[in-house]
Design an enzyme around this catalytic site. Sequence first.
Site, PDB file in Angstrom:
ATOM      1  N   SER A 124      34.823  53.171  33.356  1.00  0.00           N
ATOM      2  CA  SER A 124      35.287  53.130  31.689  1.00  0.00           C
ATOM      3  C   SER A 124      36.405  51.793  31.372  1.00  0.00           C
ATOM      4  O   SER A 124      37.076  51.855  32.464  1.00  0.00           O
ATOM      5  CB  SER A 124      35.667  54.474  31.330  1.00  0.00           C
ATOM      6  OG  SER A 124      36.318  54.240  30.172  1.00  0.00           O
ATOM      7  N   TYR A 148      41.598  62.518  32.553  1.00  0.00           N
ATOM      8  CA  TYR A 148      40.145  61.681  32.285  1.00  0.00           C
ATOM      9  C   TYR A 148      40.162  60.207  33.149  1.00  0.00           C
ATOM     10  O   TYR A 148      39.349  59.955  34.125  1.00  0.00           O
ATOM     11  CB  TYR A 148      39.508  61.937  31.365  1.00  0.00           C
ATOM     12  CG  TYR A 148      38.405  60.994  30.998  1.00  0.00           C
ATOM     13  CD1 TYR A 148      38.387  59.751  30.484  1.00  0.00           C
ATOM     14  CD2 TYR A 148      37.327  61.133  31.565  1.00  0.00           C
ATOM     15  CE1 TYR A 148      37.306  58.968  30.405  1.00  0.00           C
ATOM     16  CE2 TYR A 148      36.005  60.352  31.725  1.00  0.00           C
ATOM     17  CZ  TYR A 148      36.107  58.897  30.913  1.00  0.00           C
ATOM     18  OH  TYR A 148      35.225  58.067  30.725  1.00  0.00           O
ATOM     19  N   LYS A 152      38.700  58.518  36.645  1.00  0.00           N
ATOM     20  CA  LYS A 152      37.958  57.225  36.889  1.00  0.00           C
ATOM     21  C   LYS A 152      38.632  55.963  37.738  1.00  0.00           C
ATOM     22  O   LYS A 152      38.158  55.484  38.639  1.00  0.00           O
ATOM     23  CB  LYS A 152      37.656  56.404  35.509  1.00  0.00           C
ATOM     24  CG  LYS A 152      36.709  57.249  34.627  1.00  0.00           C
ATOM     25  CD  LYS A 152      35.446  57.491  35.174  1.00  0.00           C
ATOM     26  CE  LYS A 152      34.433  58.089  34.261  1.00  0.00           C
ATOM     27  NZ  LYS A 152      33.131  58.500  34.842  1.00  0.00           N
TER      28      LYS A 152
HETATM   29  C1  WQD Z   1      37.813  54.462  18.338  1.00  0.00           C
HETATM   30  C2  WQD Z   1      38.633  54.156  17.336  1.00  0.00           C
HETATM   31  C3  WQD Z   1      40.427  55.681  16.902  1.00  0.00           C
HETATM   32  C4  WQD Z   1      37.938  58.956  15.805  1.00  0.00           C
HETATM   33  C5  WQD Z   1      37.467  56.988  23.899  1.00  0.00           C
HETATM   34  C6  WQD Z   1      37.865  57.332  25.320  1.00  0.00           C
HETATM   35  C7  WQD Z   1      37.460  56.408  26.515  1.00  0.00           C
HETATM   36  C8  WQD Z   1      35.930  56.337  26.385  1.00  0.00           C
HETATM   37  C9  WQD Z   1      35.299  55.899  24.835  1.00  0.00           C
HETATM   38  C10 WQD Z   1      34.955  57.558  27.802  1.00  0.00           C
HETATM   39  C11 WQD Z   1      40.203  54.341  17.616  1.00  0.00           C
HETATM   40  C12 WQD Z   1      39.454  55.619  15.793  1.00  0.00           C
HETATM   41  C13 WQD Z   1      38.439  57.946  16.176  1.00  0.00           C
HETATM   42  C14 WQD Z   1      38.258  59.468  14.290  1.00  0.00           C
HETATM   43  C15 WQD Z   1      39.477  57.464  14.166  1.00  0.00           C
HETATM   44  N1  WQD Z   1      35.474  57.070  26.720  1.00  0.00           N
HETATM   45  N2  WQD Z   1      39.140  57.028  15.268  1.00  0.00           N
HETATM   46  N3  WQD Z   1      38.873  58.658  13.665  1.00  0.00           N
HETATM   47  O1  WQD Z   1      39.557  56.174  21.927  1.00  0.00           O
HETATM   48  O2  WQD Z   1      38.645  53.915  22.046  1.00  0.00           O
HETATM   49  O3  WQD Z   1      37.925  55.685  23.622  1.00  0.00           O
HETATM   50  O4  WQD Z   1      35.926  56.734  24.051  1.00  0.00           O
HETATM   51  O5  WQD Z   1      35.068  56.666  28.915  1.00  0.00           O
HETATM   52  O6  WQD Z   1      37.818  56.737  27.650  1.00  0.00           O
HETATM   53  O7  WQD Z   1      39.217  57.166  25.428  1.00  0.00           O
HETATM   54  O8  WQD Z   1      36.974  55.723  21.260  1.00  0.00           O
HETATM   55  O9  WQD Z   1      35.835  56.604  19.467  1.00  0.00           O
HETATM   56  O10 WQD Z   1      37.852  57.924  20.204  1.00  0.00           O
HETATM   57  O11 WQD Z   1      38.207  55.699  18.810  1.00  0.00           O
HETATM   58  O12 WQD Z   1      40.044  56.706  13.349  1.00  0.00           O
HETATM   59  O13 WQD Z   1      37.878  60.804  13.873  1.00  0.00           O
HETATM   60  O14 WQD Z   1      38.496  54.912  16.160  1.00  0.00           O
HETATM   61  O15 WQD Z   1      41.818  55.689  16.580  1.00  0.00           O
HETATM   62  O16 WQD Z   1      40.968  53.343  16.985  1.00  0.00           O
HETATM   63  P1  WQD Z   1      38.507  55.246  22.260  1.00  0.00           P
HETATM   64  P2  WQD Z   1      37.308  56.431  19.864  1.00  0.00           P
END
Ligand code: WQD
Length: 337
Positions: A124, A148, A152
Amino acid sequence: MRVLVSGGAGYIGSHTVIQLIAAGHDVIVVDSFANAKPSVVGRLEALTGMPLDVRSFDLTDHDKTEHLFADEQIDAVIHFAGFKAVGESVEKPLEYYENNLVSTFSLVRAMRRHDVRKLVFSSSATVYGDNAQVPMQEDAPTSATNPYGWTKVMIEQVLRDVAEADPSWRIALLRYFNPVGAHPSGTIGEDPSDIPNNLMPFIAQVAVGRREKLSIYGGDYPTPDGTGVRDYIHVEDLAAGHVAALHRLGQTDTSVNTWNLGTGHGTSVLEMLHAFERAVGHELAHEVVDRRPGDIAESYADPTKAQAELGWRATRTVDDMCVDTWRWQSANPDGYP
Ligand code: WQD
């Protein structure tokens, strides 16, 4: 090849199974169904038109894992199985370290004993930690900000050391950026078991009426519109990247190969929200709230190494991601039965 796909009933695993079969491979799925519904299997069989060989057990059970390799001729493994919720890993670190690491040790020991040396590992972009320079490159230092992410980082290191000790291994460490989207049939897709942590499934659940509104975590980041920027990649492109990596392992003489699977383009939360509104044809309720602790402003890949060495690149657009996600979510408002 005969490919064992651990976690093959999961979101990325199921999409990869479809493409492996389409590429002419035989597939055995191992899944504990801790994070996947059995009804996925019927959907996959309907898409492929053939029965799917599914073994339902937990890879941490080394006896069962060992027996599978003793009983079946396996040529390669794609290892998706693992717990993957960042927030949950902070609450349950021991369960995350034990499950993700022990399942990998069990699998690699059985592979070694039965001379199966081709392994594609689901890593990841989270391993780039929270101080990485964008665009992220594979030779950047790794770190994590949650258990988590550490699993990885640690598993990548274990696999590098295993290959260092025995260079006959052929290992691909695939660093996914933000997987989103669904198979164009709308019959398989992302189905979080609880309130979605990730952006796209949350937006999709607002659109289908399961959630009241999207909370945008932070509007004051140093980004063009103030909201977080990520490299979203369509799960179909991601699946194709796994097939390309598997084929490459048969050609390369490098024992450990690290590849970013991303588009190289950043998309903001607001841009993704508006793209989804275009897909559904109306506005979606949302409000900007405080930043989520641990989030970084920007993350996107330098995808040139995978493009050069795998002959692979992501082709689907943000609008494709939203249209395909919406087709899945609107046809399956409550996810899999
Ligand atoms: C994306 C953007 C949030 C939800 C995560 C894990 C990473 C990988 C992918 C496994 C950010 C914003 C999110 C919401 C929002 N998973 N957001 N409102 O954090 O980049 O990565 O998922 O490997 O390990 O950390 O993905 O989809 O959570 O967030 O504004 O309800 O959307 O702040 O900018 P992230 P995400």
